[in-house]
Design an enzyme around this catalytic site. Structure first.
Site, short mmCIF file in Angstrom:
data_model
loop_
_atom_site.label_atom_id
_atom_site.label_comp_id
_atom_site.label_asym_id
_atom_site.label_seq_id
_atom_site.Cartn_x
_atom_site.Cartn_y
_atom_site.Cartn_z
N TYR A 207 -35.77 19.40 13.24
CA TYR A 207 -34.39 19.07 13.54
C TYR A 207 -34.33 18.57 14.98
O TYR A 207 -34.71 19.29 15.92
CB TYR A 207 -33.47 20.30 13.39
CG TYR A 207 -32.09 19.99 13.91
CD1 TYR A 207 -31.31 19.01 13.28
CD2 TYR A 207 -31.56 20.61 15.03
CE1 TYR A 207 -30.06 18.66 13.76
CE2 TYR A 207 -30.31 20.28 15.51
CZ TYR A 207 -29.57 19.31 14.88
OH TYR A 207 -28.33 18.96 15.36
N LYS B 14 -3.87 6.16 -2.05
CA LYS B 14 -4.83 5.45 -2.91
C LYS B 14 -5.69 4.45 -2.13
O LYS B 14 -6.91 4.40 -2.31
CB LYS B 14 -4.07 4.73 -4.03
CG LYS B 14 -4.96 3.88 -4.91
CD LYS B 14 -4.32 3.50 -6.23
CE LYS B 14 -3.27 2.43 -6.11
NZ LYS B 14 -2.86 1.93 -7.44
N ALA C 22 0.82 -1.22 0.00
CA ALA C 22 0.00 0.00 0.00
C ALA C 22 0.86 1.26 0.00
O ALA C 22 0.39 2.33 0.34
CB ALA C 22 -0.91 -0.01 1.23
N ALA C 23 2.13 1.12 -0.39
CA ALA C 23 3.04 2.26 -0.25
C ALA C 23 3.13 3.12 -1.50
O ALA C 23 3.73 4.20 -1.45
CB ALA C 23 4.44 1.76 0.11
N ARG D 275 -1.74 8.11 -10.38
CA ARG D 275 -2.82 8.20 -11.37
C ARG D 275 -4.16 8.62 -10.75
O ARG D 275 -5.07 9.02 -11.46
CB ARG D 275 -2.96 6.86 -12.10
CG ARG D 275 -1.78 6.57 -13.04
CD ARG D 275 -1.67 5.11 -13.42
NE ARG D 275 -1.06 4.29 -12.37
CZ ARG D 275 -0.83 2.98 -12.48
NH1 ARG D 275 -1.17 2.34 -13.57
NH2 ARG D 275 -0.26 2.32 -11.47
N TYR E 225 -27.31 24.39 19.83
CA TYR E 225 -26.00 25.03 19.69
C TYR E 225 -26.12 26.51 20.01
O TYR E 225 -26.99 27.20 19.45
CB TYR E 225 -25.53 24.83 18.25
CG TYR E 225 -24.12 25.27 17.97
CD1 TYR E 225 -23.06 24.90 18.79
CD2 TYR E 225 -23.84 26.07 16.86
CE1 TYR E 225 -21.77 25.30 18.51
CE2 TYR E 225 -22.55 26.47 16.58
CZ TYR E 225 -21.52 26.09 17.41
OH TYR E 225 -20.23 26.49 17.13
N GLY F 151 9.16 0.56 -5.98
CA GLY F 151 8.52 -0.48 -6.79
C GLY F 151 7.97 -1.61 -5.92
O GLY F 151 8.29 -1.73 -4.73
N ARG G 281 -28.35 11.26 10.87
CA ARG G 281 -26.90 11.47 10.99
C ARG G 281 -26.34 10.64 12.13
O ARG G 281 -27.10 10.03 12.90
CB ARG G 281 -26.63 12.96 11.17
CG ARG G 281 -26.96 13.75 9.89
CD ARG G 281 -26.90 15.24 10.14
NE ARG G 281 -25.65 15.62 10.76
CZ ARG G 281 -25.48 16.73 11.47
NH1 ARG G 281 -26.49 17.57 11.65
NH2 ARG G 281 -24.32 17.01 12.01
N LYS H 32 -29.90 13.83 14.67
CA LYS H 32 -28.47 13.64 14.92
C LYS H 32 -28.24 13.39 16.39
O LYS H 32 -28.79 14.11 17.23
CB LYS H 32 -27.70 14.89 14.50
CG LYS H 32 -26.21 14.73 14.64
CD LYS H 32 -25.50 15.99 15.12
CE LYS H 32 -25.70 16.23 16.60
NZ LYS H 32 -24.87 17.33 17.14
C1 UD1 Z 1 0.63 -4.14 -10.91
C2 UD1 Z 1 1.48 -5.21 -11.57
C3 UD1 Z 1 0.75 -5.76 -12.78
C4 UD1 Z 1 -0.57 -6.35 -12.35
C5 UD1 Z 1 -1.40 -5.29 -11.61
C6 UD1 Z 1 -2.61 -5.94 -10.96
C7 UD1 Z 1 3.81 -4.68 -11.07
C8 UD1 Z 1 5.09 -4.13 -11.59
N1 UD1 Z 1 2.77 -4.66 -11.91
O1 UD1 Z 1 0.54 -3.00 -11.77
O2 UD1 Z 1 1.53 -6.76 -13.39
O3 UD1 Z 1 -1.27 -6.84 -13.46
O4 UD1 Z 1 -0.64 -4.68 -10.57
O5 UD1 Z 1 -3.42 -4.99 -10.38
O6 UD1 Z 1 3.76 -5.14 -9.95
N2 UD1 Z 1 3.24 -0.31 -4.22
C9 UD1 Z 1 4.06 -0.27 -3.12
N3 UD1 Z 1 5.33 0.22 -3.26
C10 UD1 Z 1 5.81 0.65 -4.47
C11 UD1 Z 1 4.95 0.60 -5.60
C12 UD1 Z 1 3.65 0.10 -5.45
O7 UD1 Z 1 3.67 -0.65 -2.01
O8 UD1 Z 1 6.97 1.08 -4.52
C13 UD1 Z 1 1.85 -0.83 -4.05
C14 UD1 Z 1 0.77 0.15 -4.48
O9 UD1 Z 1 0.37 0.96 -3.39
C15 UD1 Z 1 -0.35 -0.78 -4.95
C16 UD1 Z 1 0.39 -2.03 -5.39
O10 UD1 Z 1 1.68 -1.96 -4.85
O11 UD1 Z 1 -1.23 -1.10 -3.90
C17 UD1 Z 1 0.47 -2.16 -6.91
O12 UD1 Z 1 1.07 -1.02 -7.47
P1 UD1 Z 1 0.46 -0.30 -8.75
O13 UD1 Z 1 1.26 0.91 -9.02
O14 UD1 Z 1 -0.99 -0.15 -8.59
O15 UD1 Z 1 0.79 -1.40 -9.88
P2 UD1 Z 1 0.04 -1.56 -11.27
O16 UD1 Z 1 0.61 -0.57 -12.21
O17 UD1 Z 1 -1.40 -1.57 -11.08
MG MG Z 2 -2.61 -1.15 -9.45
#
Ligand code: UD1
Ligand code: MG
Length: 452
Positions: free
Chosen positions: A356, A25, A12-13, A18, A377, A79, A323, A341
């Protein structure tokens, strides 16, 4: 089923570039809860031996959301392969052959539609026919940029090629990787350590471990799983697509459990919305997070709820807003343009029009007349209104909190109530009516004379 022990790593890093968003995200909600919470819920029943969530720097909010799962910070995010390597540092001693964990399950935090039963299928397949790496494959209608699973003889997978890096022949392959893989713990470290950044993005791609494993003579395979569970969310349009799929899943589950959704495509649910049997939901209703609805309740059109509990047999809406902290006990009626609420309405209480009710307690069988406002309030602090049982509050009453109305009291319409009302009292707190006989006719005469 005897199952090998596995550790889960959730990635999740990533920066989620995009999404063009200030929030991580995986914190974007689907059906009212962050994407990553959906994944955790799918994983939970499988009881992983350990769960490590890889987050980026300044993602404290993600850490709080996934707690008590362990988090590690990947700084900078280089990555997906680098992310797994970061997580493995905390798992190292626990992995086979030194520790008791046999498998590492890698999940991508941006795939919130994955179901627990699908994870079970992947683990069971690995038990049935163990591979060094077992990949979740899928065939989406549009394979777009997903990683292509390049086949090897005898049904194995040779390597993964990102859509962006694929040759036209590779690009034409419909079977792609769904962001979920199982890696045998005894191989994972050497494979991940061998990754490099020789690719278009200069990142450590996790996907490259498949080619590395094949090269070492290790077997990699894929299990094809439902594509609609593995959509990866990289853009807002994909987020909307996932939301639509999740909404249908939740609507179907609600209907299967005995709820009538008159026009299901117009009803929006949260992952945690809970219904009793025979609830009827009319068109155009939104259920935000934290809502429960009791048996036989009727929810009328254009109502909006969050953090509310609706009792059995209640009738709410049309155009009602509940609420957080709104609790309607059984058989309560809340009608059009009523907002509640942090307030409890006792069994059988009614507030049918234009009110209310905030920071309040309303006793059973009390009737709140049209236009009643709890003035909670004062510009600085919130104050409570306590209304007893079987009270009658006349229309257009302002209850200036803090204030208490005793059981059985009767408040005349148009009152502004500023002090405690004793039980069974009739309270009139408004200007006196004055009738001047004949004066209207006199005024008319005078004005007519002036004008001609
Ligand atoms: C990735 C895959 C792709 C696959 C697709 C499925 C790779 C290189 N590509 O592409 O083959 O079909 O997911 O959904 O893995 N993240 C980190 N650290 C980083 C980069 C990313 O924790 O340095 C996490 C992101 O937060 C995300 C997940 O890894 O939750 C995937 O990264 P994302 O950039 O979404 O990869 P895709 O381009 O979707
Ligand atoms: Mg992805």
């Amino acid at each position: 089923m005897s199952q090998s022990r596995f550790a889960a790593i959730i990635l999740a890093a990533g920066n989620g570039t995009r999404m063009k968003s200030a929030i991580p995200k995986v914190m974007h909600p689907v059906a009212g809860q962050p994407m990553i919470a959906h994944l955790q819920q799918a994983l939970e029943p499988l009881r992983p031996a350990a769960t490590v969530v890889v987050i980026g720097p300044e993602m404290d909010e993600v850490a709080r959301t996934v707690a008590p799962a362990e988090t590690v910070i990947q700084d900078p995010p280089l990555g997906t392969g680098d992310a797994v390597r970061t997580a493995l540092r905390t798992l190292e001693g626990r992995l086979a052959p030194r520790g008791g964990i046999d498998e590492v399950l890698v999940l991508y935090g941006d795939t919130p539609l994955l179901r627990g039963e699908t994870l079970v299928r992947l683990l069971a397949e690995q038990q049935r026919a163990p591979a060094a790496i077992l990949l979740a494959g899928m065939r989406p209608a549009d394979p777009g940029p997903y990683g292509r699973l390049i086949p090897a003889p005898e049904g194995a997978i040779q390597r993964i090629v990102e859509g962006a890096d694929a040759t036209p022949e590779e690009y034409a392959i419909g079977l792609v990787w769904g962001g979920l893989m199982l890696i045998r713990a005894s191989h994972v470290l050497e494979l991940v350590e061998a990754l490099d950044r020789n690719n278009a993005k200069s990142e450590f791609y996790l996907t490259a471990i498949v080619g590395l494993a094949t090269h070492k003579g290790l077997q990699c395979r894929a299990l094809e799983l439902p594509a609609e569970e593995m959509i990866g969310i990289n853009t807002r349009a994909e987020l909307a697509e996932a939301e639509a799929l999740m909404q249908w899943r939740l609507r179907r589950a609600a209907m299967d459990s005995g709820v009538t959704l008159v026009a299901p495509e117009t009803v929006y649910l949260s992952a945690d919305t809970r219904f009793g049997h025979d609830v009827i939901v009319e068109p155009n209703v939104s259920f935000g997070p934290g809502v429960t609805v009791g048996e036989g309740a009727r929810i009328c059109s254009f109502s909006y709820f969050e953090g509310a509990s609706i009792g059995a047999g209640a009738r709410v809406g049309p155009f009602a807003r509940l609420r957080p902290g709104a609790v309607l006990e059984d058989e309560v009626h809340v009608g059009n343009f009523v907002e509640v609420k942090a307030a409890r309405l006792g069994a059988g209480a009614k507030a049918n029009h234009l009110s209310y009710i905030g920071d309040a307690e309303v006793g059973a069988r009390t009737n709140i007349g049209a236009g009643t406002i709890t003035c909670n309030y004062d510009g600085f602090n919130k104050h409570r209104t306590t209304i007893g049982e079987a009270v009658f509050i006349g229309s257009n009453t302002a209850l200036v909190a803090p204030v208490t109305i005793g059981d059985g009291a009767y408040i005349a319409a148009g009152s502004v109530v500023t002090r405690e009302v004793p039980a069974d009292a009739l309270t009139i707190a408004r200007g006196q009516q004055v009738d001047k006989e004949g004066r209207a006719a006199e005024i008319r005469e005078r004005l007519r004379g002036k004008n001609g």
